[in-house]
Design a protein around this motif. Structure first.
Motif, PDB file in Angstrom:
ATOM      1  N   SER A 125      -0.223   6.438  -2.300  1.00  0.00           N
ATOM      2  CA  SER A 125       0.906   6.575  -1.385  1.00  0.00           C
ATOM      3  C   SER A 125       1.802   7.736  -1.805  1.00  0.00           C
ATOM      4  N   LEU A 184       0.421   4.737   6.536  1.00  0.00           N
ATOM      5  CA  LEU A 184       0.644   5.409   5.252  1.00  0.00           C
ATOM      6  C   LEU A 184       1.464   6.692   5.467  1.00  0.00           C
ATOM      7  N   PRO A 185       2.051   7.225   4.411  1.00  0.00           N
ATOM      8  CA  PRO A 185       2.807   8.470   4.569  1.00  0.00           C
ATOM      9  C   PRO A 185       1.943   9.564   5.200  1.00  0.00           C
ATOM     10  N   HIS A 186       2.582  10.419   5.979  1.00  0.00           N
ATOM     11  CA  HIS A 186       1.878  11.528   6.635  1.00  0.00           C
ATOM     12  C   HIS A 186       1.324  12.503   5.597  1.00  0.00           C
ATOM     13  N   VAL A 187       0.263  13.211   5.967  1.00  0.00           N
ATOM     14  CA  VAL A 187      -0.295  14.189   5.024  1.00  0.00           C
ATOM     15  C   VAL A 187      -0.252  15.602   5.612  1.00  0.00           C
ATOM     16  N   MET A 210       2.280  15.312   0.206  1.00  0.00           N
ATOM     17  CA  MET A 210       1.666  16.130   1.257  1.00  0.00           C
ATOM     18  C   MET A 210       2.539  16.124   2.505  1.00  0.00           C
ATOM     19  N   GLY A 211       3.131  14.993   2.797  1.00  0.00           N
ATOM     20  CA  GLY A 211       4.060  14.935   3.922  1.00  0.00           C
ATOM     21  C   GLY A 211       5.231  15.881   3.719  1.00  0.00           C
ATOM     22  N   ASN A 229       1.698   3.732  -7.776  1.00  0.00           N
ATOM     23  CA  ASN A 229       0.918   3.831  -6.546  1.00  0.00           C
ATOM     24  C   ASN A 229       0.690   5.311  -6.262  1.00  0.00           C
ATOM     25  N   GLU A 243       0.837  -1.211   0.000  1.00  0.00           N
ATOM     26  CA  GLU A 243       0.000   0.000   0.000  1.00  0.00           C
ATOM     27  C   GLU A 243       0.868   1.255   0.000  1.00  0.00           C
ATOM     28  N   ARG A 244       2.063   1.144   0.544  1.00  0.00           N
ATOM     29  CA  ARG A 244       2.956   2.302   0.596  1.00  0.00           C
ATOM     30  C   ARG A 244       4.002   2.293  -0.510  1.00  0.00           C
TER      31      ARG A 244
END
Ligand code: SF4
Ligand code: SF4
Ligand code: SF4
Ligand code: SF4
Lengths: 383, 263
Positions: free
Chosen positions: B219, A373-376, B225-226, B216, A258-259
């Motif tokens: 992700s 998941l990666p931070h937003v 955004m991170g 993907n 997923e990542r």
């Protein structure tokens, strides 16, 4: 040959000159201003080395910081070191020409330049040993690799600090260099502890103004290496890794997929990965063709293209291939795991997937972190 | 044996792909020894659209009812039809209008909008006819065009990679600017073809070659955004030259819809 000598910092340029006088081009770390970080490129002298630069590595992040230190090797490692200089990421293997109704194969020139690489680390040398096992000691010797490997002079430097991503202590490949070097340095505050590991190395340092190493020098070097052993990341041991083969249906592969971007940055920076693809590049007139080899990755579709089909379609299968090859299937192939703990795959992953953490989770030795998941929230923004 | 007949047709585009083609240098001389380049609007050999062709390269996207008719006629009279460039392959930058109210725009721009006969969308060639092969890029890579012609002459499928720009970036020995600078480089979702041109000069990738295989976007967008991009900036990153390529338009929709930034 293993006795320790001392080289004052002012004489480091003399070492570089001596290497060059012996007919080598000198490759060393230098700051890459356009892209940031350090790269291994040809250097003219000490003025090109990254004096006073210190690295800060995290999953998905590499930053250099200026310190006032006079040291040139006060960083842990770079995105690549030895690998591209022996296993070229792209090279022509042969040319084929259509003449008088027949095809003629023409070899390419394999005369490699004498190349010295300055500042290589314990993890790099251990990885080179694995590449040698693959390219030189298998059933077929790779002549392209061999030509370059034979012309290599290696000046290793013991690490003076470990990055947050390093875990060579747990693979047993570092932090100290033990074999495989021609010259080995420990960088101290005002100079270098120097050892030679080959006759070639001994000849190069013969005319340098070397001094006797003092007890103080030895102790300072030992303390540095000891400090490098305290590493944040620890790879599971051999016994645990031997269970990876039972984890092929682990739900974790789906989570990591997923990542994962399936971008192959990890395999590209990994100093032991050796996969490649071959391409035919015909001339427009169709009368000749060049045969090329490109570094490839198990994260690309071509890698599992077999008899007309891609076998590993998704990222789950590709990530699983990468990790199980490195940490499990490598053992029957080469007698040990294919990871030397350099941490590059983790630092240089654009989404910061932590290889050691994933291995621990897959093996049930650690819990998955939150959030996954990666931070937003912009929290990973540069400084 | 007669030489294969090749045409380069133009629809809605900036002609940059044709210019890249004309600009290829001495290989153009070699090429015209092998094929008959019988039609190319940019250099003035203009034949009707129903001329018989072995290979028809198409530049540009479909934006008018007349384009649709022309394209159908070209398809009927061509053995192989190959799109060249982002416009023909995905609809181009002009496909951004697909999300707008085109009738409203017509009224606001033209005094007599009833004289304008245009479709409400800018469409990829494949939305209208069968495409035998796609060459991405903005502009197209001449090297890829020539190798496609060569493959055609040999009668073998073209060898064009679909891997990510990152692979080529690493082969060139670049440090990753996402990792060293937090740059919003689109390399991990973009198809190779340019030789990692922008990252090699320290500039982030702009998606010129469209979506790579097995990407993907969820992700990746979150990672941007991170790194400090807003949700809207992420949408814009995907809404560039290849905004109408399904993988990118889906990505833009994904980041338009979910209010992830809410506390
Ligand atoms: S798997 Fe990762 S840590 Fe291990 S050698 Fe390769 S890049 Fe280094
Ligand atoms: S299969 Fe993957 S992990 Fe194994 S050597 Fe090849 S690229 Fe590296
Ligand atoms: S683990 Fe990271 S570097 Fe490797 S393919 Fe996945 S996203 Fe890319
Ligand atoms: S700079 Fe861009 S293209 Fe290059 S490795 Fe990083 S993300 Fe990929």
């Amino acid at each position: 040959m293993s006795d320790m000598r001392y080289l004052p910092r002012a004489a480091l340029s003399g070492l570089i000159d001596a290497i060059r006088d012996a007919g080598y081009r000198v490759i060393g770390p230098r700051e890459e201003t356009g892209q940031g970080g350090l790269v291994y490129r040809e250097i003219d002298g000490v003025e090109d080395l990254p004096q006073g630069l210190h690295d800060r590595q995290e999953p998905g992040s590499y930053r250099l910081e200026k310190t006032g230190s006079p040291r040139y090797f006060a960083w842990a490692n770079t995105a690549s070191a030895i690998k591209p200089f022996v296993y070229a990421p792209r090279e022509k293997l042969w040319r084929v020409v259509h003449k008088e109704g027949r095809i003629h194969f023409e070899p390419v020139e394999r005369d490699a330049a004498k190349t010295a690489i300055l500042g290589v680390r314990a993890c790099d040398l251990a990885a080179l040993e694995l590449q040698d096992a693959h390219f030189l000691r298998g059933k077929f010797v790779d002549p392209y690799y061999k030509a370059r490997r034979e012309k290599l002079l290696l000046v290793a430097v013991n690490c003076s600090h470990a990055a947050a991503t390093c875990f060579c202590a747990s693979t047993g490949d570092g932090p100290e260099v033990s074999t495989g070097y021609d010259i080995l340095l420990d960088e101290l505050e005002d100079g270098y502890l120097l050892r030679v590991g080959s006759t070639r190395g001994a000849m190069i340092v013969a005319d340098l103004p070397l001094q006797a190493a003092t007890q103080g020098h030895l102790e300072a070097a030992l303390a540095q290496s000891e400090a490098c052993r305290a590493q944040q990341r620890v790879l599971p041991g051999e016994k645990d890794l031997a269970r990876l083969g039972e984890q092929l249906e682990s739900a974790r592969w789906t989570k990591v997929a997923e990542r994962c971007l399936s971008c192959g940055n990890c395999t590209a920076v990994c100093p032991t990965c050796f996969c490649h693809r071959e391409l035919e590049v015909p001339a427009l007139d169709g009368k000749s063709s060049e045969h090329w080899r490109d570094a490839d990755s198990c994260f690309s579709e071509d890698h599992s293209y077999i008899v007309g089909e891609v076998v590993r379609h998704g990222t789950r299968e590709r990530y699983r291939q990468w990790m199980t090859h490195k940490l499990f299937n490598w053992v029957p192939q080469y007698g040990r795991i294919g990871c030397t703990g350099c941490g590059r795959c983790t630092t240089w992953c654009p989404v910061g997937i932590d290889f050691v953490a994933e291995a621990n989770i897959v093996l049930g030795l650690a819990e998955a972190p939150e959030p996954e998941l990666p931070h937003v929230d912009g929290s990973e923004a540069a400084q | 044996m007669s030489k294969p007949r090749v045409a380069i047709h133009k629809f809605a585009s900036c002609s940059g792909c044709q210019l890249a083609f004309v600009n290829m240098g001495t290989e153009l001389v070699e090429l015209v020894k092998l094929v008959d380049l019988v039609h190319m609007a940019e250099v003035g050999h203009v034949l009707p659209d129903d001329a018989e062709m072995d290979i028809a390269f198409i530049e540009g996207s479909i934006t008018t009812p007349h384009d649709v008719e022309r394209l159908k006629s070209i398809r009927e009279h061509s053995k192989f039809l190959i799109t060249m460039g982002a416009c023909a392959t995905s609809g181009g930058i002009q496909a951004l209008r697909n999300n707008a109210d085109s009738a409203e725009w017509m009224r606001s721009v033209y005094a007599r909008p009833e004289f304008i006969h245009s479709l409400s969308t800018s469409g990829a060639i494949a939305n209208y006819v069968k495409v035998d092969f796609e060459l991405w890029g903005c502009p197209v890579s001449v090297r890829q065009m020539l190798s496609t012609v060569r493959s055609f002459l040999f009668g073998v499928p073209p060898q064009i990679q679909r891997e990510k720009v990152c692979q080529e970036c690493k082969r060139r020995g670049n440090n990753c600017i996402m990792v060293t600078q937090g740059a919003a480089c689109m390399g991990p979702v973009t198809r190779t073809g340019c030789g990692a041109l922008c990252p090699s000069f320290g500039a982030p990738c702009y998606t010129c070659y469209g979506p790579a295989e097995n990407i993907n976007v969820g992700s990746f967008g979150r990672r941007l955004m991170g790194l400090g991009l807003t949700q809207e900036q992420v949408v814009r990153k995907f809404s560039s030259i290849n905004n109408a390529a399904p993988a990118f338009s889906d990505a833009a929709k994904l980041f338009c819809s979910e209010p992830w930034m809410e506390e």
